[in-house]
Enzyme design. Structure first.
Site, PDB file in Angstrom:
ATOM      1  N   ARG A  72      -9.895   9.769   3.061  1.00  0.00           N
ATOM      2  CA  ARG A  72      -8.733   9.473   4.359  1.00  0.00           C
ATOM      3  C   ARG A  72      -9.671  10.391   5.987  1.00  0.00           C
ATOM      4  O   ARG A  72      -9.404   9.332   6.823  1.00  0.00           O
ATOM      5  CB  ARG A  72      -7.483   9.860   4.429  1.00  0.00           C
ATOM      6  CG  ARG A  72      -6.964   8.739   3.417  1.00  0.00           C
ATOM      7  CD  ARG A  72      -5.111   8.893   3.315  1.00  0.00           C
ATOM      8  NE  ARG A  72      -4.816   8.051   2.364  1.00  0.00           N
ATOM      9  CZ  ARG A  72      -3.527   7.791   1.806  1.00  0.00           C
ATOM     10  NH1 ARG A  72      -2.465   8.431   2.903  1.00  0.00           N
ATOM     11  NH2 ARG A  72      -3.066   7.446   1.670  1.00  0.00           N
ATOM     12  N   ASP A 122       7.612   6.364  13.115  1.00  0.00           N
ATOM     13  CA  ASP A 122       7.018   7.178  12.572  1.00  0.00           C
ATOM     14  C   ASP A 122       6.314   8.033  13.072  1.00  0.00           C
ATOM     15  O   ASP A 122       5.516   7.647  14.279  1.00  0.00           O
ATOM     16  CB  ASP A 122       6.359   5.793  11.897  1.00  0.00           C
ATOM     17  CG  ASP A 122       5.037   6.242  10.443  1.00  0.00           C
ATOM     18  OD1 ASP A 122       6.003   5.879   9.548  1.00  0.00           O
ATOM     19  OD2 ASP A 122       4.695   6.856  10.423  1.00  0.00           O
TER      20      ASP A 122
END
Length: 294
Positions: free
Chosen positions: A55, A166
């Site tokens: 990632r 979020d």
């Protein structure tokens, strides 16, 4: 920029098969794990070393760094880059109508009282905490409005709002777009799809009437919460599985305090309420809790 000494580099063992320990080894992973825990409460065990590498490698290339050590040095100096790193390490796997027993409970046990309250002119507030790309949020809003658009029209004009938050700004942006592949919505009951989903060939968009009821915010659940009003319903599902036990206990207590008496908290199927929050919450179903009366 710091570079590992030749002696240290030579002594290193590979952490991830096929990845040079000079590029990415245990010291770099431990720095990453410490940062994500400090910033977001997420615990990264060594089994996640490959996930962290995959990632963050694109961000490392974008920054034109030759190794993770120099890259992490740069992250410590650049707040915007740190935000991108945290977002990249945040898991955003979700889908429509996930854990459907929660939505069934909401429809049967919670929705009637919320509709009645709204029709009496009272505010109704919902929160999708850790909304990811929005599938939970939009499922909840469709269930709240119900399949009858004519009946929902009266509710749409009342003081009903949902907060979707979020940690990852790209997740919030995806939820705000409210557009998904048509196949992704097949899990939604057909009457709700017909009422609240607009299909454009292979893609779908959530109806504008529902979008108007939602406010979006990038928010770290472990940081300050910039609101004081209590919520009728909070969904925070499959977020706390990444936290250590003390962090879970603190967060659930904060959720409980942010619910009005009689409000409901929905958490993930493998999550539990523990600690001081048990003084404020009572079980109302599988991974469903109700705020006790004062």
């Amino acid at each position: 920029m710091r570079e590992p000494s030749a002696a240290l580099a030579g002594a290193r063992e590979p952490l991830v098969p096929g990845i040079s320990p000079q590029l990415y080894g245990r010291p770099e992973f431990e720095r990453i794990a410490a940062m994500i825990h400090a910033e977001a409460g997420i615990v990264l065990g060594e089994s996640k070393a490959m996930l962290a590498y995959s990632r963050l490698a694109p961000l490392l290339r974008d920054a034109q760094c030759t190794g993770f050590g120099p890259f992490l040095d740069l992250v410590e100096q650049d707040g915007a880059l740190k935000t991108r790193v945290i977002a990249a390490l945040t898991t955003n796997h979700t889908y429509f109508n996930r854990e459907p027993h929660h939505f069934e409970h909401f429809a049967q046990a919670v929705r009637p009282d919320l509709v009645a309250a709204a029709m009496e002119g009272k505010p109704v507030r919902l929160w999708s905490a850790g909304c990811s790309s929005g599938q939970e949020l939009w499922t909840l809003m469709m269930v709240l409005m119900g399949p009858d658009r004519s009946a929902a029209a009266k509710l749409l004009g009342r003081d009903v709002l949902a907060l979707a938050s979020d940690l990852a700004d790209h997740a919030v942006a995806a939820a705000r777009r409210a557009a998904y592949p048509a196949a992704a919505l097949e899990a939604i009951p057909e009457p709700l799809r017909k009422a609240w989903v607009r299909q454009h060939r292979e893609s779908c968009e959530i109806a504008a009437e529902l979008q108007a009821l939602v406010r979006f915010r990038q928010l770290n659940l472990l940081g300050p919460w910039p609101f004081t009003r209590q919520f009728d319903v909070i969904f925070c599902r499959n977020v706390m599985i990444y936290f250590d036990e003390p962090t879970k206990r603190r967060l659930v207590k904060r959720f409980a305090e942010q619910l009005r008496p009689g409000g409901y908290l929905y958490i993930g199927h493998s999550e539990r309420v523990l600690g001081e929050a048990l003084d404020l919450l009572e079980p109302a179903g599988p991974t469903i809790y109700r705020r006790s009366a004062p």
